[in-house]
Design a protein around this motif. Structure first.
Motif: not given
Length: 378
Positions: A291-318
């Protein structure tokens, strides 16, 4: 500029330090119970045994810049490979608890040093067009190493080594460490470091080897950026940048304080307390690593599209919700079958959101330290 074989080989070899980072970080999870029984460790002693590597990691990351600047990033990575090798063999052959802790501390020095020197080398040898993706390969290898550690623990746990099983689990790191050391002799030095040392002709040759089309202009840009480097460094530590620097450091700190290291180090123990057998716990750990590996691959593909601040906020809650679920399971002693899913959810949120939000900040910072090679796209 195309990604030629020399540049690709250099990046992959340097990124092996990340694989060893991840492997050495997570492999202890499969040995904690055996060490606790063998050395009759109290909770404090068990914690110190695990944390000894973290102490080394902190010191190693703080001091890695000294040999990196004096001897070069590549040659300093060779030193880290030797430390990984010594740590693995020392842990496997440890004659008492003190020796084990010392060799784990040495492994921590290697982890901390390679976490600084590996991305630094990759960033300095990479052209701007490829820099973000190539530096990201180091992070990918960290989580891949974690998965390999859990998989190694599972395989070795089924081979009937008995009381010596923990020695094999900790000692197997010697194999990739030796391979890392040998492969480092086949890659060039960082051109930026060569320029700093006045070895201009060597830097020019490295730029040519990695496929830089206009290597003379690139060399000129590096020389100019190094001449102006002290001005940039002085300007960074002014009141103007106080808040951004504070936020960047705080994000990294709180991401670690969310509990990721405790879960990675004590994953097998967590499953054991939830009622899983040793082999079953090892297998569940492999699922978490995947899960760690697959999630990292997903993250590297979307980080520039979604934005870092939004990812941090969603991740903190999750991550907070998933850890809350884990706490409820242990408090009530019920629904243990949901534990693996809570941990999978936690790892996924951490990797895709919280853990990669600050990775974006880190990569951007590394790239800006090499701004002589041009701005990084995105």
């Amino acid at each position: 500029m195309k990604l030629n074989s020399t540049l690709l080989k250099s990046t992959v070899v340097a990124a092996l330090g990340g694989l060893l980072f991840g492997f050495d970080t997570a492999v202890i999870a499969g040995a904690t119970q055996a060490l606790k029984t063998l050395y009759q460790l109290s909770p404090l002693g068990e914690g110190f045994t695990v944390a000894s590597a973290l102490v080394g990691t902190v010191i190693g990351s703080m001091l890695a810049g000294i040999p990196g600047d004096r001897y070069g990033r590549r040659d300093s990575l060779r030193g880290m490979a030797v430390l990984y090798l010594v740590s693995a063999l020392g842990c496997a052959l440890a004659w008492n608890w003190t020796a084990l802790v010392i060799f784990r501390f040495i492994g921590g020095l290697a982890i901390g040093g390679s976490s600084v020197l590996g991305p630094m080398y990759i960033a300095e040898i990479s052209p701007a067009k490829w820099r973000g993706r190539l530096v990201g390969l180091f992070q990918f290898n960290v989580v891949f190493g974690i998965l390999l550690a859990y998989l190694s623990n599972y395989v070795l746990g089924t081979m009937g080594f008995g009381a010596a099983e923990w020695r094999w689990k900790l000692g197997v790191t010697a194999v990739p460490a030796a391979f890392f050391f040998v492969m480092l002799f086949g890659i060039p030095r960082s051109p930026r470091w060569l320029v700093k040392k006045g070895r201009i002709d060597e830097a020019r040759e490295v730029l040519r080897l990695i496929g830089e089309e206009n290597y003379e202009q690139e060399l000129k840009d590096i020389v100019e950026s190094i001449d102006a480097e002290h001005v940039t460094s002085d300007a960074l530590f002014t009141a103007k940048y106080r808040v951004p620097i504070f936020l960047a450091i705080s994000i990294g700190m709180f991401n670690q304080l969310s509990g990721i290291n405790a879960i990675l180090y004590y994953l097998n123990t967590i499953f054991e307390h939830a009622g899983f057998s040793k082999v079953s716990g090892d297998l569940q750990a492999v699922a978490i690593g995947a899960t760690n590996l697959l999630s990292t691959m997903l993250a590297m593909s979307v980080i520039d599209k979604v934005g870092r601040k939004k990812l941090l906020l969603i991740g903190s809650c999750g991550t907070a919700l998933c850890l809350g679920g884990v706490a409820v399971i242990f408090l009530t002693g019920r629904h243990e079958n949901l534990l693996v899913w809570m941990l999978v959810g936690y790892i996924a949120f951490f990797c895709v959101f919280a853990g990669r939000g600050d990775l974006g900040l880190h990569q951007r910072g590394v790239s800006q330290s090499c701004e002589s090679q041009g701005p990084e796209p995105g």
